[in-house]
Design a protein around this motif. Structure first.
Motif, PDB file in Angstrom:
ATOM      1  N   GLY A   1       1.010  -1.130   0.011  1.00 56.06           N
ATOM      2  CA  GLY A   1       0.085  -0.023   0.051  1.00 56.06           C
ATOM      3  C   GLY A   1       0.970   1.191   0.008  1.00 56.06           C
ATOM      4  N   TYR A   2       0.049   2.375   0.163  1.00 56.98           N
ATOM      5  CA  TYR A   2       0.705   3.697   0.157  1.00 56.98           C
ATOM      6  C   TYR A   2       0.142   4.532   1.228  1.00 56.98           C
ATOM      7  CZ  TYR A   2      -2.875   5.580  -2.835  1.00 56.98           C
ATOM      8  OH  TYR A   2      -3.885   6.012  -3.666  1.00 56.98           O
ATOM      9  N   SER A   3       0.850   5.711   1.499  1.00 55.16           N
ATOM     10  CA  SER A   3       0.204   6.690   2.582  1.00 55.16           C
ATOM     11  C   SER A   3       0.063   7.966   1.919  1.00 55.16           C
ATOM     12  CB  SER A   3       1.047   6.681   4.015  1.00 55.16           C
ATOM     13  OG  SER A   3       1.097   5.427   4.427  1.00 55.16           O
ATOM     14  N   VAL A   4      -0.880   8.712   2.242  1.00 57.59           N
ATOM     15  CA  VAL A   4      -1.193   9.975   1.828  1.00 57.59           C
ATOM     16  C   VAL A   4      -1.170  10.881   2.922  1.00 57.59           C
ATOM     17  CG1 VAL A   4      -2.412  11.651   0.677  1.00 57.59           C
ATOM     18  CG2 VAL A   4      -2.397   9.278  -0.149  1.00 57.59           C
ATOM     19  N   LEU A   5      -0.283  12.059   3.010  1.00 60.60           N
ATOM     20  CA  LEU A   5       0.026  12.977   4.406  1.00 60.60           C
ATOM     21  C   LEU A   5      -0.654  14.288   3.469  1.00 60.60           C
ATOM     22  CD1 LEU A   5       2.806  11.210   4.653  1.00 60.60           C
ATOM     23  CD2 LEU A   5       2.348  12.283   6.633  1.00 60.60           C
ATOM     24  N   THR A   6      -1.685  14.779   4.214  1.00 56.99           N
ATOM     25  CA  THR A   6      -2.105  16.097   3.675  1.00 56.99           C
ATOM     26  C   THR A   6      -1.794  17.250   4.847  1.00 56.99           C
ATOM     27  OG1 THR A   6      -3.926  15.125   2.777  1.00 56.99           O
ATOM     28  CG2 THR A   6      -4.240  17.457   3.229  1.00 56.99           C
ATOM     29  N   TYR A   7      -0.942  18.011   4.466  1.00 56.81           N
ATOM     30  CA  TYR A   7      -0.361  19.143   5.463  1.00 56.81           C
ATOM     31  C   TYR A   7      -1.362  20.608   5.269  1.00 56.81           C
ATOM     32  CZ  TYR A   7       3.666  16.411   5.610  1.00 56.81           C
ATOM     33  OH  TYR A   7       4.486  15.147   6.056  1.00 56.81           O
ATOM     34  N   ARG A   8      -1.830  20.848   6.169  1.00 54.12           N
ATOM     35  CA  ARG A   8      -2.768  22.148   6.442  1.00 54.12           C
ATOM     36  C   ARG A   8      -1.859  23.279   7.077  1.00 54.12           C
ATOM     37  NH1 ARG A   8      -5.766  17.644   7.371  1.00 54.12           N
ATOM     38  NH2 ARG A   8      -7.126  17.129   5.716  1.00 54.12           N
ATOM     39  N   PHE A   9      -2.008  24.413   6.348  1.00 49.70           N
ATOM     40  CA  PHE A   9      -1.027  25.641   6.752  1.00 49.70           C
ATOM     41  C   PHE A   9      -1.964  26.562   7.500  1.00 49.70           C
ATOM     42  CE2 PHE A   9       1.141  23.366   3.126  1.00 49.70           C
ATOM     43  CZ  PHE A   9       2.204  23.016   3.920  1.00 49.70           C
ATOM     44  N   GLY A  10      -1.187  27.446   8.132  1.00 52.06           N
ATOM     45  CA  GLY A  10      -1.967  28.715   8.682  1.00 52.06           C
ATOM     46  C   GLY A  10      -2.379  28.313  10.056  1.00 52.06           C
ATOM     47  N   ALA A  11      -3.291  29.259  10.690  1.00 53.73           N
ATOM     48  CA  ALA A  11      -3.781  29.162  11.960  1.00 53.73           C
ATOM     49  C   ALA A  11      -4.138  27.911  12.460  1.00 53.73           C
ATOM     50  CB  ALA A  11      -4.781  30.343  12.296  1.00 53.73           C
ATOM     51  N   ASP A  12      -4.902  27.056  11.811  1.00 58.15           N
ATOM     52  CA  ASP A  12      -5.257  25.858  12.269  1.00 58.15           C
ATOM     53  C   ASP A  12      -4.618  24.564  11.440  1.00 58.15           C
ATOM     54  OD1 ASP A  12      -7.357  26.918  13.814  1.00 58.15           O
ATOM     55  OD2 ASP A  12      -8.608  26.948  11.988  1.00 58.15           O
ATOM     56  N   ALA A  13      -3.115  24.771  11.769  1.00 61.32           N
ATOM     57  CA  ALA A  13      -2.108  23.772  11.147  1.00 61.32           C
ATOM     58  C   ALA A  13      -2.363  22.440  11.332  1.00 61.32           C
ATOM     59  CB  ALA A  13      -1.068  24.280  11.138  1.00 61.32           C
ATOM     60  N   SER A  14      -2.493  21.414  10.566  1.00 58.50           N
ATOM     61  CA  SER A  14      -2.439  19.950  10.980  1.00 58.50           C
ATOM     62  C   SER A  14      -1.868  19.205   9.815  1.00 58.50           C
ATOM     63  CB  SER A  14      -4.012  19.641  11.033  1.00 58.50           C
ATOM     64  OG  SER A  14      -4.673  19.805   9.976  1.00 58.50           O
ATOM     65  N   VAL A  15      -1.658  17.896  10.026  1.00 53.35           N
ATOM     66  CA  VAL A  15      -1.390  17.002   9.117  1.00 53.35           C
ATOM     67  C   VAL A  15      -2.198  15.889   9.464  1.00 53.35           C
ATOM     68  CG1 VAL A  15       0.777  16.257  10.476  1.00 53.35           C
ATOM     69  CG2 VAL A  15       0.497  15.747   8.009  1.00 53.35           C
ATOM     70  N   THR A  16      -2.762  15.129   8.486  1.00 57.58           N
ATOM     71  CA  THR A  16      -3.557  14.063   8.195  1.00 57.58           C
ATOM     72  C   THR A  16      -2.798  13.007   7.677  1.00 57.58           C
ATOM     73  OG1 THR A  16      -5.489  15.039   8.541  1.00 57.58           O
ATOM     74  CG2 THR A  16      -5.739  13.016   7.598  1.00 57.58           C
ATOM     75  N   LEU A  17      -2.685  11.630   8.079  1.00 66.19           N
ATOM     76  CA  LEU A  17      -2.282  10.740   7.395  1.00 66.19           C
ATOM     77  C   LEU A  17      -3.381   9.615   7.113  1.00 66.19           C
ATOM     78  CD1 LEU A  17       0.093   8.488   6.696  1.00 66.19           C
ATOM     79  CD2 LEU A  17      -0.079   7.765   9.034  1.00 66.19           C
ATOM     80  N   GLN A  18      -3.262   9.285   6.004  1.00 62.63           N
ATOM     81  CA  GLN A  18      -4.404   8.149   5.484  1.00 62.63           C
ATOM     82  C   GLN A  18      -3.452   6.890   4.909  1.00 62.63           C
ATOM     83  OE1 GLN A  18      -7.198  10.050   2.609  1.00 62.63           O
ATOM     84  NE2 GLN A  18      -8.566   9.884   4.093  1.00 62.63           N
TER      85      GLN A  18
END
Length: 809
Positions: free
Chosen positions: A424-441
């Motif tokens: 399989g593979y993994s997707v990392l979504t980085y969100r920038f700014g005041a509500d910064a987060s990273v989501t791994l799927q």
């Protein structure tokens, strides 16, 4: 460019409309004729795309390296000559930027074209132009890439794909990487029929080592990697680090460095080995774990020091630039649930530096690794740090239905929440700014028949306040040792992802503090049943089970837990520095708070009061504050010190028996002013004006203590032994050792589940070392040894004071 290219140039011809003499219309009133160029407003120049009857003859199709906000590198391999890359904004008719591709291999077949001066966050189209052996021009189709943004572009998020172990180690798995690319990346993440959408949707693909099976095999690079990824690599940059297989038959990484061209910002002489690259507030740091690892590596202490120092400087720069996310990437795991021999102390040092960055800044950090062919995901105990085993995208998956593999190679570490042996593979979504987060799927699939790529794991790290403060509901007062149960409640239990408990004999939680956290204290723990019960296969993957199904995470049965596992300070930190196999234990790490010494283990001592507290973590990895401290006590009695003259204050070796060399009681006057921990005297080895025996080089003394009067309680498992001593050295050259032996009624040695010795490398600073635990049945006497080996100089600088032996029952 030479004439073989048939460039279709549009000629913009102007027509002059001449007015006759008899025309009564005023020229100032006449409307311009359609298509007429007006002064000061020329028609735009339309530059057509290059074309040719045939595409270039590629050995390796174009692929992208070293992305940036104003740059991109295009590489390819061909026997054609005079290669150029033409680039312009996607879909435009603008002039092309034309870059001559330079040779990037000794044989002149691999080429690199570095494009600079580009606009940030812009989709570009590009073409590769070559001449074939007959001098005929050849041109590719239009490819596309997108430059990375800068801060002025107001980009809110980015997606990266993480994979590892793209090597082809078994022919049956040749289809896996093909399917991951076509049915995964180009179906789930973008539209393969419009591949420019891949450039738009995916910032980069990271590969955490073992890029190919044998790094010195040219066909492995051409076929295993680029051949199977050829549909995506012209559109999405590859960001890679080397693994052990990339070094095989390629000790200097010649072919790796031929085909890969990362940013050249690593240490001088190691530019292709480690580097960093920034995407807005994200810093990706590529590292090389092969020369800092023992098993499946080539450990070099100097290389470790150079790489570690560079990492520290790179993290300091990230801190100055206020990077919100910092992700390390290397091949050998620090901890690896599915294949323990794949672990590396050197990698653990890199993880510790990343965690320190989180501690200092509050930023989210993480690291991607491979080597072990399975997916594992976890989080650090004290920091918002993601652990991601990004494998496997092609290499065979770990055989979890094999009993030998399970018995010798797997460990259910508290750090990891999910382990799944699968492709399989993994997707990392980085969100920038005041509500910064990273989501791994995590998306599972790859082998034929398993290409749905369903999401099987997901987690988000986001810094938020957690006010869910625990309060005790059980676990106070005097309790029986066989039934110690701690419990808490919180105002919003549905928000709790995991609980951490701390237990100490110190009311202020100073000194030795035991941590209970992980597999038994979180909502879920995906691991494997015994081999005979494991479902799945080597194609579709092996089925994990949730060992926490239906568990009450707000209650801790401490008595039961201690019968099943060892609890130490720092949780899994012990396993970072103490590996299962000798080849992995390359050095005693300065990051190990215990300096290679055995760590204390939690045992419920009779006659002892324990203090405890708890905190809870939410699903985005934010801890609450600690609860207030609570306590419970166990009934029982502690004996006085059973050793005679343990503090050396008799001024001689009274009550001790010399077994080797010379042990003396000395004072500060005998040793350059260095004095006892308490009182006037302490024990030391040979020298110090007391004599220099001819035998070399060990000095030791012992004292045997009869404890047969406690035999009934010992045999019932109720007696806890506590041996301690204060120890130090002059310069850490000589090695002091405290050791214990257990003897039965016939004075024969008995085995114990505790490490029987302690040493010290402390320099003229007294430190307490302890050996403790419940005694096994049959013990009737205890032998305590002090002493050590002289390694340098004439005096044996092994020092002991306040040696104490007590029983608790």
């Amino acid at each position: 460019m030479s004439s073989p290219y048939r460039i279709l140039l549009a000629a913009g011809a102007s027509a002059l409309l001449l007015t006759g003499c008899n025309d009564s219309s005023s020229s100032s009133d006449a409307a311009p004729a359609p298509g007429t160029e007006q002064p000061g407003n020329p028609d735009p120049v339309v530059v057509p795309a290059p074309s040719a009857e045939q595409p270039p003859e590629f050995i390796v199709r174009p692929y992208l390296q070293a992305p940036g906000s104003d740059t991109m590198t295009v590489m390819f391999e061909t026997e054609n000559t005079q290669p150029q890359v033409w680039v312009r904004p996607f879909g435009s008719s603008d002039e092309f930027q034309k870059i001559d591709a330079g040779v990037h291999s000794e044989d002149g077949l691999v080429y690199r074209a570095v494009m600079s001066g580009l606009e940030s966050n812009r989709l570009y189209e590009y073409y590769v132009l070559t001449n074939d052996a007959g001098g005929v021009g050849r041109v590719t189709q239009a490819f596309a890439f997108k430059t990375w943004p800068d801060a002025s572009d107001d980009v809110e998020q980015a997606r990266f794909i993480a994979i590892s172990d793209t090597q082809l180690d078994r022919e049956i798995y040749e289809v896996v990487l093909n399917n991951v690319v076509t049915d995964g990346f180009m179906t789930e993440e973008c539209n393969g029929t419009q591949p420019e959408t891949c450039a738009e949707n995916i910032a980069a693909i990271t590969i955490s080592g073992d890029v190919v099976q044998t790094g010195g095999n040219r066909s492995n690079w051409r076929d295993q990697l680029f051949g199977r990824m050829a549909d995506i690599t012209p559109y999405v940059p590859l960001i890679t680090v080397p693994g052990n297989h990339d070094y095989y038959s390629n000790a200097e990484l010649e072919l790796y460095r031929t085909y890969m061209s990362p940013p050249e910002n690593g240490s001088v002489g190691y530019e292709d080995h480690w580097y960093f690259i920034d995407y807005l507030d994200l810093r990706l740091i590529g590292l090389d774990s092969y020369p800092i690892s023992g098993a499946h590596g080539s450990f070099n202490r100097e290389t470790l020091a150079v790489q570690r120092q560079w990492l520290r400087e790179t993290l300091l720069d990230a801190e100055i630039q206020q990077k919100t996310f910092v992700m390390g990437m290397f091949h050998h795991g620090c901890l690896s649930e599915m294949w323990n021999v794949g672990e590396s102390i050197g990698s653990c040092e890199m993880v510790s530096e990343l965690e320190k960055y989180s501690d200092r800044t509050g930023a989210v950090t993480g690291h991607f690794f491979g080597h072990t062919h399975s997916y594992s995901r976890g989080q650090s105990l004290n920091t918002p740090h993601l652990w991601l085993n990004a494998a496997s995208a092609s290499g065979y998956i770990e055989p979890l239905d094999n009993a030998d593999h399970q018995n010798n190679q797997i460990s259910d570490y508290d750090t990891f929440e999910v382990s799944r042996s699968e492709f399989g593979y993994s997707v990392l979504t980085y969100r920038f700014g005041a509500d910064a987060s990273v989501t791994l799927q995590r998306k599972k699939g790859g082998y034929d028949g398993d290409t749905e790529f369903e999401v099987v794991d997901e987690v988000t790290f986001a810094s938020k306040r957690n006010d869910n403060l625990p309060q005790a509901t059980a676990g106070t007062g005097e309790l029986p040792a066989t039934d110690i149960q701690l419990a808490v409640n919180v105002g919003a239990p549905e928000q709790v992802h995991e609980v951490q408990w701390q237990i100490s004999e110190n009311e202020q939680f100073e000194g030795v503090v035991f941590d209970v956290w992980g597999n038994e204290t979180r909502r879920h723990n995906l691991f494997y049943d015994e081999a005979t019960q494991v479902g799945g296969d080597e194609y579709q993957g092996y089925e994990a089970i949730d060992t926490q199904q239906g568990a009450d995470i707000f209650r801790l049965n401490l008595s039961e837990l201690l019968s099943l596992k060892t609890v130490r300070p720092g949780g899994d930190d012990y396993y970072r520095w103490n590996k299962r196999f000798a080849s992995q234990n390359t050095h005693v790490s300065s990051y190990d708070a215990y300096g290679g010494q055995p760590r204390p283990t939690l045992g419920l001592k009779p006659g002892t009061t324990y203090y405890w507290r708890a905190r809870v973590r939410d699903s985005q990895m934010n801890w609450s504050s600690w609860s207030e401290g609570y306590s419970f006590s166990l009934a029982g009695t502690r004996t006085p010190n059973l050793l005679t003259n343990g503090d050396a204050e008799a001024g001689d070796l009274s009550a001790w028996t010399l077994s080797s060399g010379l042990v003396s009681a000395i004072t500060a006057n005998n040793n350059g002013g260095f004095g006892a921990a308490e009182g006037d005297y302490y024990f030391a080895g040979r020298g110090f004006g007391q004599g220099l025996p001819g035998d070399c080089c060990t000095d030791s003394a012992f004292q045997q203590v009869d404890i047969s009067s406690y035999g009934q309680d010992i045999d019932a498992g109720k007696v806890y032994l506590d041996l301690s001593a204060q120890m130090t050295t002059w310069s850490a050259d000589d090695i002091p050792e405290l050791r214990i032996e257990l003897r039965d009624a016939n004075d024969q040695p008995l085995a114990w589940n505790q490490s029987p010795e302690r040493t010290s490398a402390s320099i003229k600073s007294w430190e307490t070392q302890s050996i403790e635990g419940f005694l096994p049945a049959g013990v009737r006497s205890v032998v305590v040894h002090i002493g050590g080996e002289r390694k340098a100089g004439n005096d044996n600088d092994v020092y002991f004071d306040n040696v104490s032996l007590s029983l608790l029952y």
